[in-house]
Scaffold this motif. Sequence first.
Motif, PDB file in Angstrom:
ATOM      1  N   CYS A  66      59.435  46.186  64.541  1.00  0.00           N
ATOM      2  CA  CYS A  66      58.718  46.086  65.815  1.00  0.00           C
ATOM      3  C   CYS A  66      59.111  44.854  66.625  1.00  0.00           C
ATOM      4  O   CYS A  66      58.947  44.815  67.835  1.00  0.00           O
ATOM      5  CB  CYS A  66      57.204  46.091  65.576  1.00  0.00           C
ATOM      6  SG  CYS A  66      56.584  44.571  64.839  1.00  0.00           S
ATOM      7  N   GLY A  67      59.578  43.819  65.967  1.00  0.00           N
ATOM      8  CA  GLY A  67      60.065  42.642  66.680  1.00  0.00           C
ATOM      9  C   GLY A  67      59.005  41.631  67.058  1.00  0.00           C
ATOM     10  O   GLY A  67      59.298  40.647  67.745  1.00  0.00           O
ATOM     11  N   GLU A  68      57.764  41.829  66.627  1.00  0.00           N
ATOM     12  CA  GLU A  68      56.692  40.894  66.991  1.00  0.00           C
ATOM     13  C   GLU A  68      56.985  39.472  66.503  1.00  0.00           C
ATOM     14  O   GLU A  68      56.636  38.490  67.139  1.00  0.00           O
ATOM     15  CB  GLU A  68      55.348  41.366  66.406  1.00  0.00           C
ATOM     16  CG  GLU A  68      54.818  42.652  67.017  1.00  0.00           C
ATOM     17  CD  GLU A  68      54.526  42.519  68.513  1.00  0.00           C
ATOM     18  OE1 GLU A  68      54.186  41.394  68.958  1.00  0.00           O
ATOM     19  OE2 GLU A  68      54.664  43.524  69.242  1.00  0.00           O
ATOM     20  N   CYS A  69      57.609  39.375  65.354  1.00  0.00           N
ATOM     21  CA  CYS A  69      57.891  38.047  64.793  1.00  0.00           C
ATOM     22  C   CYS A  69      58.853  37.297  65.696  1.00  0.00           C
ATOM     23  O   CYS A  69      58.686  36.097  65.937  1.00  0.00           O
ATOM     24  CB  CYS A  69      58.441  38.180  63.387  1.00  0.00           C
ATOM     25  SG  CYS A  69      59.933  39.176  63.254  1.00  0.00           S
ATOM     26  N   CYS A  98      58.816  46.295  56.638  1.00  0.00           N
ATOM     27  CA  CYS A  98      59.214  46.028  58.033  1.00  0.00           C
ATOM     28  C   CYS A  98      59.596  47.312  58.751  1.00  0.00           C
ATOM     29  O   CYS A  98      60.419  48.084  58.270  1.00  0.00           O
ATOM     30  CB  CYS A  98      60.387  45.046  58.017  1.00  0.00           C
ATOM     31  SG  CYS A  98      61.057  44.726  59.664  1.00  0.00           S
ATOM     32  N   CYS A 137      53.214  39.190  62.379  1.00  0.00           N
ATOM     33  CA  CYS A 137      53.726  40.423  61.770  1.00  0.00           C
ATOM     34  C   CYS A 137      52.573  41.362  61.446  1.00  0.00           C
ATOM     35  O   CYS A 137      51.697  41.029  60.649  1.00  0.00           O
ATOM     36  CB  CYS A 137      54.511  40.095  60.503  1.00  0.00           C
ATOM     37  SG  CYS A 137      54.972  41.584  59.591  1.00  0.00           S
TER      38      CYS A 137
HETATM   39  S1  SF4 Z   1      57.217  41.360  63.252  1.00  0.00           S
HETATM   40 FE1  SF4 Z   1      59.255  41.091  62.577  1.00  0.00          FE
HETATM   41  S2  SF4 Z   1      59.115  41.258  60.394  1.00  0.00           S
HETATM   42 FE2  SF4 Z   1      57.255  42.028  61.183  1.00  0.00          FE
HETATM   43  S3  SF4 Z   1      57.617  44.142  61.352  1.00  0.00           S
HETATM   44 FE3  SF4 Z   1      58.129  43.314  63.322  1.00  0.00          FE
HETATM   45  S4  SF4 Z   1      60.213  42.902  63.169  1.00  0.00           S
HETATM   46 FE4  SF4 Z   1      59.594  43.241  61.125  1.00  0.00          FE
END
Ligand code: SF4
Lengths: 416, 450
Positions: B18-21, B15, B136
């Motif tokens: 990035c916060g996409e989740c 991880c 993710c």
């Molecule tokens: S999407 Fe969520 S879990 Fe995936 S890298 Fe970004 S913050 Fe981490």
Amino acid sequence: MSTTTIDTPNTDAARATTKAMLCEGNEAAALAVALARPDMVAVYPITPQTSLVEKLASLIAEGRMDADIVDAEGEHSVLSVLQGGALAGARTYTATCGPGLAFMFEPYLRTSGMRLPLVMTIVTRDGITPQSVWGGHQDAMTVRESGWIQMYCETVQEVLDTTVMAFKLAEHHDVMLPVNVCLDGNYLSYGASRIELPEQAEVDAFMGAKDVNWHVALDPQRPMAVDPLTGGSGGNGPETFARYRRGQCRGMQSALRVITEIHEEWGQRFGHHFAPLVEEYRLDDAEYAIMTLGSMTGAAKDAIDEARAAGEKVGLIKIKTFSPFPVAALKHALRSVRALGVVDRSVAFRWNCGPMFQETLGVLYRLGRHIPAQSFIGGLAGADLTTAIFHRVIDETRALLTRPASDEPVWLNAKD
Amino acid sequence: MGQAYSTIAFDASKCDGCGECMKACAGAKFESDDVRRSLIQIMPKAAAATGVAAKGAFELALCRQCGDPKCVTVCPAGALGKDGATGVIDWDASKCVDCLLCTIGCSYAGIALDEYTGRVSKCDTCDGKPACVPACPTGALRHVTTARIYNEVGGWEDLFAPGLAGCQGCNTELLMRHTLRRVGPDTVLATPPGCVPGMGSVGFNGTTGTKVPVFHPLLTNTAAMLAGVKRQYERVGRKVTAMAIAGDGGASDVGFQSLSGAAERGERILFMVVDNEGYMNTGMQRSSCTPYGAWTSTTPVGAHTRGKTQDAKNLPLIMVNHRCAYVATASTAYMEDLYAKLDKALEASEHGFAYLHVYSPCTTGWRFQSAMNIEVARKAVESNFVTLWEYTPETGLSFSRPVDRPLPVVDYLKAMGRFRHLSPEQIEHIQNKVEENLRFVQKIAEKEHG
Ligand code: SF4
């Protein structure tokens, strides 16, 4: 009484269909195994048993025998494979000798404990160490407290007949014990004789239905734990263990009767009569006697005949069934004998005598009569036990009528 | 029987924050772009507040859909409940009294107050298709359906008696119960001397610990005896599985001849070795599978000795060289992998010799707390101390669970008291051997595939 005097020739009238042929003891044993129709034979070659398993392999290869043959990586696995097979319902057979028997000792002990009706030929061999690949009874004698039945054969015909009978004996519900048919390495294994081979159909009728694992099984249709842990202090563990042991001893004692019955039936069907436990040879008016085991008996009988012709009142006692030891039959044979010479082809290290001699001392005690008895040890490591040697045995036994026996064994075939 | 669960697993090492989740969740659940509404929350690690953008610097607040959910236990209104089929913990808004006790009950911040609604909310895995996981970009999130095994096998019959006399937290008991569930009742089971019969698989004084026919072979002859059983059933045309659950000692030492002979002959049996790296039921003596440096009662630690002085025998690789119909290594830390291998081994045992080598940490002999069993098993794999692979003559050897970023082996070693005495040189020896073994297996895998 479970003794038989063999003094009449077989009569053709009583005889089932047979085929006469010339063969060696190992070959005869293999032919007998084929007649008994085992499901599984597991083998590992070892001198002087090798030609026996080769013969089995070729019988199976030629389609003359329908059995699963397992060429295992050693005798330990040979017996283990067969135990698994028997627990799944197979009639099983193998053969070994000497170091091979020593190597299978661990599963060997277990076969009788699980009451598995295996049949195994011991092509007897001396050793181990000093090294010898030749005949002698030391291998079979070494395992005599293992709970197996042991029968020793005198002739190639007796090897063949006893091997077939052994399967029926082992599976008898009153017995349920593994059986060793002991055939003398070199003398019987490679000695060719004329034999009469019974017809398969007649043997099938004699054998009846296979009955191997009615009492103990590894079968999902009858789930059970085979050979669970028993014993320990407290609870009924030791009692359970003792019950198993008593059952084994009972099976051994029952075998004395069943061996006799089976030999009688065999004689009636096939016209081949063998003393089941103890053979009494020219013993009726004998003042003294010699005792023999296995193939040495032929030469001994010749010596007895010659001594009789010279007016000697001597007879011969042949032990056929060594385990269980035929106490009652031997007591009968010794009823009027006043001196005894016992010839062993192995030693009982602890007693400085032969094992059969040692066993016989117990019978003499139970007989309640003091008879001078002498241990003779000969035929070790393939040495010949000739008629001339038996004359020496006869002479030294006769001398016991007038002087006490020595505590030292008489070493035949030995440089003093 | 515990209840099934499916959940979302998080690999912090992947991880990058990035916060996409969170965006995906907030969007899917609330048609919002406010990541504070997301039911999955990615946060900088408290102790590593600096270097926020680095992988491995984040932690997760999310419902784990626990097997033994404390939120459900503490809820006074019965508003929370675990779904028997999916294992997802449902919140029933109509029953909730808004006491917020559940938020205290949860250790993972998995159920929290939603400030917009004034009520609690939690992840429901989006009916089995969680929006966060595909969003993710680094693969740090996985939808783990451990539930599959529980749902599939939970109803199968446990073929061992309840109350086997294993040590607390015994991994071997776990393995035995799972294995026999899968293998099923048309089986003849061999449990040679070792922990397995010691636990009572073959009972005492006429009792039995199993519902299948079971026997106690000699330590030396398991494979041969089983071969005899199997051959006779084949001869009479009955389909019966012949299976061993054996310890490492008998298999690798005194029973090896029988094992090797049966494998060479292609006996159609399934031989499972439960490798706890020693003779554990008789007081923790060394076997040829005991690793270098390990304390055992026969390789003690004293003024002159520092544990075992030889490396372990690699029994599964030796079995590969018998060209068995199937050879695999497995671990109870990876149950789905284990079950898949059991399936293949069972199938292979119908036409040849099948061998399964399962690493089985021993709480008592390896000196760790019983609750840590699966953790120890997992660290063994994550450090490549144990590698998970499978082999058939047709497909060659392949890793079933390669480890991209192995833990230093010391992380595994320090989980156990039996390695407590190791010197830095001994640890280095073990690390080197782990890498050497890995390269060796990798080369075989490449060669088999090349
Ligand atoms: S999407 Fe969520 S879990 Fe995936 S890298 Fe970004 S913050 Fe981490």
